[in-house]
Design an enzyme around this catalytic site. Structure first.
Site, short mmCIF file in Angstrom:
data_model
loop_
_atom_site.label_atom_id
_atom_site.label_comp_id
_atom_site.label_asym_id
_atom_site.label_seq_id
_atom_site.Cartn_x
_atom_site.Cartn_y
_atom_site.Cartn_z
N GLY A 158 -6.46 24.90 -18.69
CA GLY A 158 -7.90 24.85 -19.59
C GLY A 158 -7.73 23.96 -21.16
O GLY A 158 -7.70 22.69 -20.81
N GLU B 90 -5.28 -2.53 -5.14
CA GLU B 90 -4.18 -2.53 -3.43
C GLU B 90 -5.44 -2.16 -2.04
O GLU B 90 -4.99 -1.92 -1.28
CB GLU B 90 -3.38 -2.25 -3.20
N ARG C 1 0.88 -1.47 0.11
CA ARG C 1 0.07 -0.06 0.16
C ARG C 1 1.34 1.27 -0.19
O ARG C 1 0.83 1.77 -0.72
CB ARG C 1 -1.07 0.04 1.27
C1 LIG Z 1 -6.09 -1.65 -13.84
C2 LIG Z 1 -6.38 -2.50 -12.61
C3 LIG Z 1 -5.39 -3.07 -12.41
C4 LIG Z 1 -5.69 -4.11 -11.13
N1 LIG Z 1 -4.40 -5.06 -11.13
C5 LIG Z 1 -5.05 -6.14 -9.66
C6 LIG Z 1 -4.01 -7.08 -9.81
O1 LIG Z 1 -2.46 -6.92 -9.97
N2 LIG Z 1 -4.27 -7.67 -8.29
C7 LIG Z 1 -5.60 -8.44 -8.47
O2 LIG Z 1 -5.20 -9.08 -7.47
N3 LIG Z 1 -6.36 -7.43 -8.38
C8 LIG Z 1 -6.06 -6.19 -9.55
N4 LIG Z 1 -6.96 -5.16 -9.68
C9 LIG Z 1 -8.01 -5.36 -8.96
C10 LIG Z 1 -8.49 -4.42 -8.36
O3 LIG Z 1 -7.69 -5.00 -6.64
C11 LIG Z 1 -10.02 -4.55 -7.92
O4 LIG Z 1 -10.37 -4.20 -8.98
C12 LIG Z 1 -10.11 -3.73 -6.54
O5 LIG Z 1 -10.21 -4.32 -5.80
C13 LIG Z 1 -11.49 -3.30 -6.02
O6 LIG Z 1 -12.60 -4.75 -6.73
P1 LIG Z 1 -14.03 -4.44 -7.32
O7 LIG Z 1 -13.69 -3.75 -8.48
O8 LIG Z 1 -14.24 -5.99 -7.18
O9 LIG Z 1 -15.26 -3.75 -6.65
P2 LIG Z 1 -15.48 -4.02 -5.15
O10 LIG Z 1 -15.12 -4.25 -4.39
O11 LIG Z 1 -17.22 -4.37 -6.05
O12 LIG Z 1 -16.47 -2.39 -5.21
C14 LIG Z 1 -17.03 -1.70 -5.61
C15 LIG Z 1 -17.61 -0.55 -5.16
O13 LIG Z 1 -17.91 0.23 -4.21
C16 LIG Z 1 -16.75 0.43 -2.79
N5 LIG Z 1 -17.15 -0.80 -1.40
C17 LIG Z 1 -16.87 -2.14 -1.34
N6 LIG Z 1 -17.27 -2.90 -0.27
C18 LIG Z 1 -17.55 -1.81 0.39
C19 LIG Z 1 -17.69 -1.36 2.02
N7 LIG Z 1 -17.38 -2.41 3.44
N8 LIG Z 1 -17.70 0.14 2.40
C20 LIG Z 1 -18.01 0.80 1.81
N9 LIG Z 1 -17.88 0.55 -0.09
C21 LIG Z 1 -17.17 -0.22 -0.56
C22 LIG Z 1 -15.81 -0.10 -3.40
O14 LIG Z 1 -14.61 0.99 -2.95
C23 LIG Z 1 -15.89 0.38 -4.58
O15 LIG Z 1 -16.17 2.27 -5.16
C24 LIG Z 1 -7.17 -4.22 -10.37
C25 LIG Z 1 -7.63 -4.05 -11.27
C26 LIG Z 1 -7.41 -2.70 -11.80
C27 LIG Z 1 -8.06 -1.84 -12.54
#
Ligand SMILES: Cc1cc2nc3c(=O)[nH]c(=O)nc-3n(C[C@H](O)[C@H](O)[C@H](O)COP(=O)(O)OP(=O)(O)OC[C@H]3O[C@@H](n4cnc5c(N)ncnc54)[C@H](O)[C@@H]3O)c2cc1C
Length: 403
Positions: A356, A380, A257
């Site tokens: 701008g 992360e 992180r």
């Molecule tokens: C370009 C890119 C690279 C990535 N690289 C990696 C990688 O190398 N390895 C890997 O393992 N993953 C990777 N990821 C995945 C990334 O870690 C996840 O997208 C992230 O952890 C969020 O998970 P999710 O997208 O399923 O969103 P969700 O968990 O479904 O969340 C959706 C929204 O709800 C919010 N939310 C969820 N739970 C709560 C809660 N309890 N309280 C309040 N708000 C909440 C979240 O903050 C978010 O805004 C990558 C993603 C991207 C887009």
């Protein structure tokens, strides 16, 4: 006394990283933003240079991987060590280009996981590998304790089955650190990480994603079908310690992180430096001694953005410094990530606004940095999850008590 300057012992490394960012990353930044999915071959030379520095001992944490805690050391003196050096050099490199840093050979987030939790034998065996990190699944993102990829012991191997999505460097890396559960019934304590080498039968890169930002970095969907990995590739202890829960796996985040926070610090600095030049060209003097109400609105906004940037930078350095000094830093690592992720999105978009039409066009990199920034507030652990972690820690509540 608190000294807010970067430690002198790291000055040469920071300068070196800045030169590399300016002379090797910036010139190819737009090229690989446009040529998504094309491997930036220029990075091979750079990676070889970093390897050279590492093996000569001239770099302490030149890349994203220098994040191991020396728990057994008797040395109790205050240190500015490899973690601090890593976050500062990563920030400099991301001033050059965060997408390119993310696809630097042998500097993957999986390397940080190996550095954090591998035993000495594994550290030696995986030295020099380029490791991606695969936690996220189609049904699991923030709620990483719910992953369903399984790892079933069979003799001296584990058999992996499942699907991982959004794996940064998933196609290019030599190996992937895969999170899988040994037994779903035992809950989060049964989640372990496994180093799976590219080319292992049963492991398949299904596709690459098209993305808003960090387009120089490949993002893969990978499936594991009866994929056999040596039992010795399980990182850390194979025991399922229900009391310790998720602690082992989560320890990785304490190290990764601050690195992601450092990426955000670097991208924000890039935008601020360019805006500073544009303001100066436009005849707007930035005067740190005058109150903001006696300066132009644009300069007042710049000063506010810079203050926010500095707060994020100091939190990032604090989290890394605590790791160097063997202090528990989970709260600070999440604070740094939350603050820096939000700051970077705000700073880069505000810089587009301040510049701008020039900011919005492809004439400069401001628009690119505003696209690159958002991911740093997502992977992360998202902004919201970091705030949740901090709140739990400050209030002394468990994840079951505060969701
Ligand atoms: C370009 C890119 C690279 C990535 N690289 C990696 C990688 O190398 N390895 C890997 O393992 N993953 C990777 N990821 C995945 C990334 O870690 C996840 O997208 C992230 O952890 C969020 O998970 P999710 O997208 O399923 O969103 P969700 O968990 O479904 O969340 C959706 C929204 O709800 C919010 N939310 C969820 N739970 C709560 C809660 N309890 N309280 C309040 N708000 C909440 C979240 O903050 C978010 O805004 C990558 C993603 C991207 C887009």
């Amino acid at each position: 006394m608190i000294n807010l300057e970067a430690p002198k012992k790291h000055a040469a490394l920071i300068d070196q990283a800045h030169q590399v960012a300016m002379n090797m990353l910036r010139p190819i930044s737009r090229k690989y933003d446009l040529a998504e999915h094309e491997y930036p071959k220029e990075l091979d030379m750079l990676a070889a240079m970093i390897d050279g520095l590492d093996s000569s001992g001239a770099s302490e944490g030149a890349g994203a991987t220098g994040v191991r805690r020396d728990a057994d050391s008797d040395d109790k003196t205050v240190k500015n060590g490899a973690n601090l050096a890593s976050v500062m050099s990563v920030a400099e490199m991301c001033w050059g280009d965060v997408g390119l840093l993310l696809t630097m050979p042998r500097q993957g987030l999986g390397n940080s996981a190996i550095a954090s939790v591998a035993n000495d034998e594994q550290l030696a065996r995986f030295k020099g590998t380029w490791a991606a990190m695969a936690i996220t699944e189609p049904g699991t993102g923030s709620d990483s304790a719910n992953i369903i990829t399984t790892a079933i012991k069979d003799g001296d191997e584990y058999v992996l089955n499942g699907e991982k999505i959004f794996v940064t460097s998933g196609e290019r890396a030599d190996s992937v650190v895969v999170w899988a559960t040994l037994d779903k019934k035992l809950g989060r304590a049964a989640i372990k990480s496994f180093v799976v080498t590219k080319g292992t039968p049963g492991m398949k890169v299904e596709r690459l994603e098209h993305k808003l930002g960090i387009r120089a970095s490949d993002t893969a969907v990978i499936t594991f079908t009866d994929c056999r990995v040596p039992a010795a590739n399980l990182l850390g202890s194979p025991e399922v310690d229900v009391k310790a829960g998720f602690a082992g796996a989560m320890a990785t985040f304490d190290n990764t992180r601050p690195l992601v926070a450092a990426m955000a610090v670097g991208v924000a600095r890039a935008s601020l430096d360019l805006i500073r030049d544009l303001l100066t060209e436009a005849g707007q003097d930035i005067d740190y001694d005058k109150p903001t109400y006696r300066q132009s609105a644009a300069v007042a906004k710049f000063l506010q953005l810079e203050a926010d940037y500095e707060a994020a930078q100091l939190l990032t350095m604090q989290a890394a410094w605590m790791a160097d000094n063997r202090k528990a830093n989970s709260t600070e690592a999440s604070m740094a990530k939350a603050k820096a992720g939000r700051m970077c999105s705000d700073v880069t978009l505000s810089c587009v606004e301040l510049a701008g039409t020039f900011g919005y066009s492809e004439a400069e990199l401001l628009e690119k940095w505003s696209r690159d920034s958002k991911i740093l507030d997502i992977f992360e652990g998202t902004q919201q999850i970091q705030l949740l972690v901090v709140a739990r820690r400050l209030l002394g509540l468990s994840s079951a008590e505060l969701k």
